[in-house]
Design a protein around this motif. Structure first.
Motif, PDB file in Angstrom:
ATOM      1  N   ARG A   9       0.824  -1.204   0.000  1.00 12.48           N
ATOM      2  CA  ARG A   9       0.000   0.000   0.000  1.00 12.48           C
ATOM      3  C   ARG A   9       0.862   1.260   0.000  1.00 12.48           C
ATOM      4  O   ARG A   9       1.904   1.322   0.625  1.00 12.48           O
ATOM      5  CB  ARG A   9      -0.896   0.018   1.234  1.00 12.48           C
ATOM      6  CG  ARG A   9      -1.965  -1.052   1.222  1.00 12.48           C
ATOM      7  CD  ARG A   9      -2.867  -0.892   2.412  1.00 12.48           C
ATOM      8  NE  ARG A   9      -3.975  -1.819   2.361  1.00 12.48           N
ATOM      9  CZ  ARG A   9      -4.984  -1.821   3.235  1.00 12.48           C
ATOM     10  NH1 ARG A   9      -4.990  -0.961   4.209  1.00 12.48           N
ATOM     11  NH2 ARG A   9      -5.955  -2.697   3.128  1.00 12.48           N
TER      12      ARG A   9
ATOM     13  N   GLU B 154       1.446   4.647   1.384  1.00 13.42           N
ATOM     14  CA  GLU B 154       1.041   5.503   2.492  1.00 13.42           C
ATOM     15  C   GLU B 154       0.784   6.923   2.007  1.00 13.42           C
ATOM     16  O   GLU B 154      -0.088   7.621   2.540  1.00 13.42           O
ATOM     17  CB  GLU B 154       2.114   5.492   3.574  1.00 13.42           C
ATOM     18  CG  GLU B 154       2.277   4.140   4.266  1.00 13.42           C
ATOM     19  CD  GLU B 154       3.290   4.200   5.392  1.00 13.42           C
ATOM     20  OE1 GLU B 154       3.805   5.316   5.661  1.00 13.42           O
ATOM     21  OE2 GLU B 154       3.561   3.151   5.995  1.00 13.42           O
TER      22      GLU B 154
ATOM     23  N   GLU C 261      -2.713   7.051   0.640  1.00  8.65           N
ATOM     24  CA  GLU C 261      -3.707   6.971   1.709  1.00  8.65           C
ATOM     25  C   GLU C 261      -3.823   8.292   2.450  1.00  8.65           C
ATOM     26  O   GLU C 261      -4.924   8.760   2.752  1.00  8.65           O
ATOM     27  CB  GLU C 261      -3.327   5.843   2.675  1.00  8.65           C
ATOM     28  CG  GLU C 261      -4.421   5.500   3.652  1.00  8.65           C
ATOM     29  CD  GLU C 261      -4.198   4.145   4.294  1.00  8.65           C
ATOM     30  OE1 GLU C 261      -4.241   4.073   5.540  1.00  8.65           O
ATOM     31  OE2 GLU C 261      -3.995   3.160   3.562  1.00  8.65           O
TER      32      GLU C 261
ATOM     33  N   ARG D 146      -8.505   0.167  -0.606  1.00 15.16           N
ATOM     34  CA  ARG D 146      -8.342   0.379   0.825  1.00 15.16           C
ATOM     35  C   ARG D 146      -9.664   0.348   1.582  1.00 15.16           C
ATOM     36  O   ARG D 146      -9.716  -0.081   2.731  1.00 15.16           O
ATOM     37  CB  ARG D 146      -7.647   1.725   1.067  1.00 15.16           C
ATOM     38  CG  ARG D 146      -6.181   1.681   0.663  1.00 15.16           C
ATOM     39  CD  ARG D 146      -5.651   3.064   0.345  1.00 15.16           C
ATOM     40  NE  ARG D 146      -4.220   3.005   0.054  1.00 15.16           N
ATOM     41  CZ  ARG D 146      -3.716   2.601  -1.087  1.00 15.16           C
ATOM     42  NH1 ARG D 146      -4.516   2.204  -2.078  1.00 15.16           N
ATOM     43  NH2 ARG D 146      -2.414   2.553  -1.277  1.00 15.16           N
TER      44      ARG D 146
END
Length: 219
Positions: free
Chosen positions: A30, A32, A35, A74
Motif C-alpha cells: 500500500r 502511504e 492513503e 483500501r
C-alpha cells in the motif's frame, strides 16, 4: 500530477534457480502517500462545507489526485472511508498497557477528555459527528466499528477489576462502565460549557468513582 497506485508495475526478471521454487509476492504494498492524500482530501472537502452525504468517491479521488481504484483497494465503499476519516480526526485510540486497573481507567478517561477537547476545538470533527445523526447507515457503522470497541475496552478493564477484587462484583459490568465514563461524556455532549482543559480532571473523576461520593459514617 496524479498519485495513482493502480498503474501497472513492471515485473522484475525472475532470478529463481531451476532447482529452487520461486516465492511469488502477493498483492502490491500500500502507498502511504496515497492513503494520506485521500484522507486529507476528505478533510479539505469537509472544511469547504461539503456534507458527508454529498461526498462521492469520484470527487474524493479527484481531490486527492488518485484513481477510484486506489480508494477501493483500501475501503470497500464510501461509508467505510468516511467512518475511518472521522475516527482519525479524533484523539488516538487508547491502548491497554497492563498497568493497574486504576491506571487503565485513568488512561481511558484521559482519552475521553482529549476527545471532548478535540470535538470542541476542531469544528470539522464536530460537524462530522453532528451529521452522523442525519445518516443512520453511517452512524450505525461508526457505532459498530468505533464506539462499541471503546465500550468493550472499558468493560474489559472493569471485568479485570472485578476479577482482581478491586471493583465490586455485585454490579453489572455495563452499568459500572457507564458510571466510570458517564461524567466525562456528560461534559462533552450536554454540558458544553463545562471545562475539559484541566489535566487533573481524569484523575479526579476516576478517584471519585473508586472512593465513592458518600461521606464517611461517624464512628
Amino acid at each position: 500530477m496524479q498519485i495513482d497506485t493502480a498503474a501497472p508495475v513492471p515485473r522484475p526478471e525472475s532470478r529463481c534457480a531451476a532447482a529452487e521454487p520461486c516465492v511469488r509476492r502477493r498483492g502490491r504494498p500500500r502507498s502511504e502517500a496515497a492513503e494520506r492524500a485521500i484522507v486529507a482530501a476528505v478533510e479539505r472537502l469537509m472544511e469547504d462545507g461539503v456534507a458527508l452525504a454529498d461526498l462521492s468517491i469520484e470527487g474524493i479521488a479527484a481531490a486527492a489526485g488518485v484513481g477510484k481504484a486506489t480508494i477501493y483497494r483500501r475501503w470497500p465503499n464510501k461509508e467505510a472511508l468516511l467512518v475511518d476519516v472521522v475516527a482519525r480526526l479524533e484523539a488516538p485510540e487508547p491502548q491497554l498497557t497492563g498497568g493497574t486497573v486504576r491506571e487503565e481507567l485513568l488512561a481511558m478517561m484521559e482519552f475521553m477528555r482529549r476527545r471532548g477537547l478535540a470535538k470542541r476545538s476542531r469544528w470539522v470533527l464536530k460537524t462530522a459527528l453532528g451529521q452522523l445523526d442525519n445518516w443512520p447507515e453511517l452512524r450505525s457503522m461508526y457505532q459498530e466499528q468505533v464506539l462499541e470497541p471503546r465500550r468493550e475496552l472499558v468493560r474489559r478493564i472493569v471485568r479485570r477489576g472485578v476479577a482482581e477484587g478491586v471493583i465490586r462484583p455485585d454490579l453489572n459490568p455495563d452499568l459500572l462502565s457507564e458510571v466510570v465514563m458517564g461524567p466525562i461524556l456528560l461534559r462533552t455532549v450536554f454540558w458544553k460549557e463545562a471545562p475539559l482543559d484541566d489535566p487533573a480532571l481524569a484523575e479526579q473523576l476516576v478517584d471519585a468513582v473508586f472512593n465513592g461520593i458518600a461521606a464517611p459514617l461517624p464512628r
